[in-house]
Design an enzyme around this catalytic site. Structure first.
Site, PDB file in Angstrom:
ATOM      1  N   GLY A 179       0.831  -1.196   0.000  1.00 48.98           N
ATOM      2  CA  GLY A 179       0.000   0.000   0.000  1.00 48.98           C
ATOM      3  C   GLY A 179       0.873   1.255   0.000  1.00 48.98           C
ATOM      4  N   SER A 182       4.468  -5.460  -3.590  1.00 42.98           N
ATOM      5  CA  SER A 182       4.227  -4.027  -3.719  1.00 42.98           C
ATOM      6  C   SER A 182       5.065  -3.263  -2.690  1.00 42.98           C
ATOM      7  CB  SER A 182       2.723  -3.749  -3.582  1.00 42.98           C
ATOM      8  OG  SER A 182       2.402  -2.450  -3.984  1.00 42.98           O
ATOM      9  N   TYR A 183       4.444  -2.438  -1.833  1.00 42.48           N
ATOM     10  CA  TYR A 183       5.228  -1.752  -0.800  1.00 42.48           C
ATOM     11  C   TYR A 183       5.725  -2.740   0.254  1.00 42.48           C
ATOM     12  CZ  TYR A 183       6.980   2.257   1.792  1.00 42.48           C
ATOM     13  OH  TYR A 183       7.806   3.171   2.399  1.00 42.48           O
ATOM     14  N   ASP A 211       2.472  -5.914 -15.306  1.00 39.99           N
ATOM     15  CA  ASP A 211       2.146  -4.914 -14.296  1.00 39.99           C
ATOM     16  C   ASP A 211       2.768  -3.590 -14.703  1.00 39.99           C
ATOM     17  OD1 ASP A 211       1.693  -3.438 -11.962  1.00 39.99           O
ATOM     18  OD2 ASP A 211       3.470  -4.265 -10.972  1.00 39.99           O
ATOM     19  N   HIS A 271       0.178  -6.967 -10.982  1.00 44.64           N
ATOM     20  CA  HIS A 271       0.812  -6.474  -9.761  1.00 44.64           C
ATOM     21  C   HIS A 271       0.701  -7.473  -8.612  1.00 44.64           C
ATOM     22  CE1 HIS A 271       2.624  -3.280  -7.441  1.00 44.64           C
ATOM     23  NE2 HIS A 271       1.658  -3.303  -6.552  1.00 44.64           N
TER      24      HIS A 271
END
Length: 505
Positions: free
Chosen positions: A128, A224-225, A416, A469
């Site tokens: 996020g 992701s993060y 992605d 992603h």
């Protein structure tokens, strides 16, 4: 002129990020907004080139609290709408990580279907920042169930990771998913440092609650993060293991489409336009104009009028493209009265709607032991959190891991656009590692699952064909091959291709 340029670029970014956030924010949307804030903030957020903003240490005796009886209290009898035949235990509950403030992180845990007493423990962290590992990771990616189109019933995921491991999902940091704090101001000071520390405090207390896993092989995975969360938690574990009486048996980390190095991951950087050009979304004329008129090397970026015009030509149509997976269809329906036929081999772009509806059902929240009176808002897959500190790069931590014989897997879904594989490959080059096994096609059910390269010291990079992603959402079968090989400590299976022989001249 500079302010006008930022205004123009902000309008461009609106199409990709803020438009999505105003309706339904995906994990990739939230990440892009953070990258944009990092690129434009004065002073720059995360400007430090340290991998972790500080080395705050604490005594385990100060943070580990009694956990007697809480495991039994957390056991989930069954989730509403789940399939009847389930042969593994489920647990859900809270671990308090700051008693003074009242900050507590929510977890969902599924034991392995197989020999749970010997299989490893895997902690999964979504990114996020602010996305729920329970909503994304458990309900839409690697958990044992997926949510049906009615938002009420579940069906089994035959590629669930609890077939090869005991899997723990953590809503982190506070503000994500069902995690909460008793202080509204406390939620405004989230950042890399506190997230790593809170996750570590959670983990050592959770292991007290589930002591049978204390000596188990332990892995951390995410995306992701999570490219920040996972390495920083692993680093924190290594530091505390030096003094702990019973060290955590950390064996490896795995991160997908991760944000790892700020210069390579910047929102609307040159890599993004090159990636979109390589996928047929940008004309030769436009990409040449961007190459000549835009300088993405260092902020403040040099962007001419021609640059802005060319960027707009690329970005404006992308309002109609799902950037987490540029070839995926857009959602064209909402909840259905009865569950539609669903196949894990075919991605459903409306899946986020189903998960959100399911997780907001009172009977589901009761079954999960979620304290919804503490969060005071409808459950969301992602919430945009205020972020106060962020590492410039986590790449130096990879060197630390390899020196400590901790294996590293980095993988990229190859369609992605949020963190394209070109971003990640550029970042990994900065490590200057020698190849142990050169680039090769790996096998997924007798077809190309993607490509992989193994570096000296124990770092593997792999692409996953046809994945966006959130790799396990789009290609669950290939993601399962990926994690099984990693946990087994073996390279991805090689696709058998005829060897080259020199032609007769």
């Amino acid at each position: 002129m500079k302010n006008r340029g930022n205004l123009v670029l902000g309008v461009l970014l609106y199409f990709l990020v803020f438009l999505g956030l105003s309706c339904h924010a995906t994990q990739g949307d939230v990440l892009w907004r953070l990258m944009w804030e990092k690129a434009t903030a004065e002073p720059k957020i995360g400007g430090s080139k340290l991998s972790v903003t500080s080395e705050r240490r604490f005594l385990l005796s100060e943070v580990v609290k009694p956990q007697a009886g809480l495991k039994e209290k957390d056991k989930i009898d069954m989730l509403p709408g789940q399939p009847r035949k389930v042969n593994f235990n489920q647990y859900g509950g809270y671990v308090t990580v700051d008693e003074k403030i009242g900050r507590a992180l929510y977890y969902y845990f599924v034991e392995a279907e197989g020999p749970k007493d010997t299989l490893p423990l895997v902690l999964w962290l979504n990114g996020g920042p602010g996305c729920s590992s329970v909503g994304y990771g458990a309900m839409a990616e690697v958990g044992p169930f997926r949510v049906s189109s009615d938002g009420k019933t579940l069906y089994q995921n035959q590629y669930a990771w609890n077939k090869v491991a005991n899997v723990l999902f953590l809503d982190s940091p506070v503000g994500a998913g069902f995690s909460y704090t008793n202080s509204s101001s406390d939620e405004q000071v989230n950042g890399d440092e506190r997230t790593a520390n809170d996750a570590y405090v959670f983990l050592v207390n959770w292991l007290e609650r589930f002591p049978e896993y204390k000596n188990r092989e332990f892995y951390i995975a995410g995306e992701s993060y999570g490219g920040h969360y996972v390495p920083q938690l692993a680093h924190t574990i290594i530091q505390h293991n030096k003094e702990a009486k019973q060290p955590i048996n950390l064996k490896g980390i795995a991160i997908g489409n991760p944000m790892v190095h700020e210069e390579d991951d910047g929102a609307l950087g040159g890599h993004f336009f090159e990636f979109m050009w390589s996928r047929g979304f940008v004309s030769e004329k436009t990409i040449d104009s961007i190459r000549k008129g835009c300088d993405f090397s260092q902020p403040p970026f040099r962007r001419t009028k021609a640059c802005f015009r060319s960027m707009y030509e690329v970005i404006a149509p992308l309002e109609f493209v799902f950037m987490d997976n540029i070839y995926a269809p857009l959602c064209d329906h909402h909840l259905t009265a009865k569950p539609m036929y669903t196949s894990l081999d075919s991605f459903d772009p409306c899946n986020d709607i189903y998960v959100t509806a399911y997780m907001n059902r009172p009977e589901v929240q009761n079954a999960l032991h979620a304290n919804v009176t503490k969060i005071n808002y409808p459950w969301e897959e992602c919430r945009s959190l205020n972020w106060t500190d962020g590492a410039f790069s986590v790449l130096p931590l990879f060197t630390e891991f390899l020196e400590n014989e901790i294996r590293v897997l980095v993988y990229s879904g190859d369609i992605d656009a949020k963190i394209p594989m070109t971003f990640t490959q550029t970042s990994l080059k900065r490590l200057n590692l020698s190849e142990a096994t050169p680039w090769y096609a790996w096998d997924s059910n007798s077809e190309i699952g993607g490509f992989s390269v193994v570096y000296e010291g124990g770092l593997t990079y792999a692409t996953v064909k046809g994945a966006g992603h959130e790799v396990p959402s789009y290609q669950p079968k290939r993601a399962f091959v990926l994690i099984k090989s990693f946990l087994d400590g073996v390279p991805l299976p090689r696709l058998h291709i005829k060897e080259y022989s020199d032609p007769e001249v």
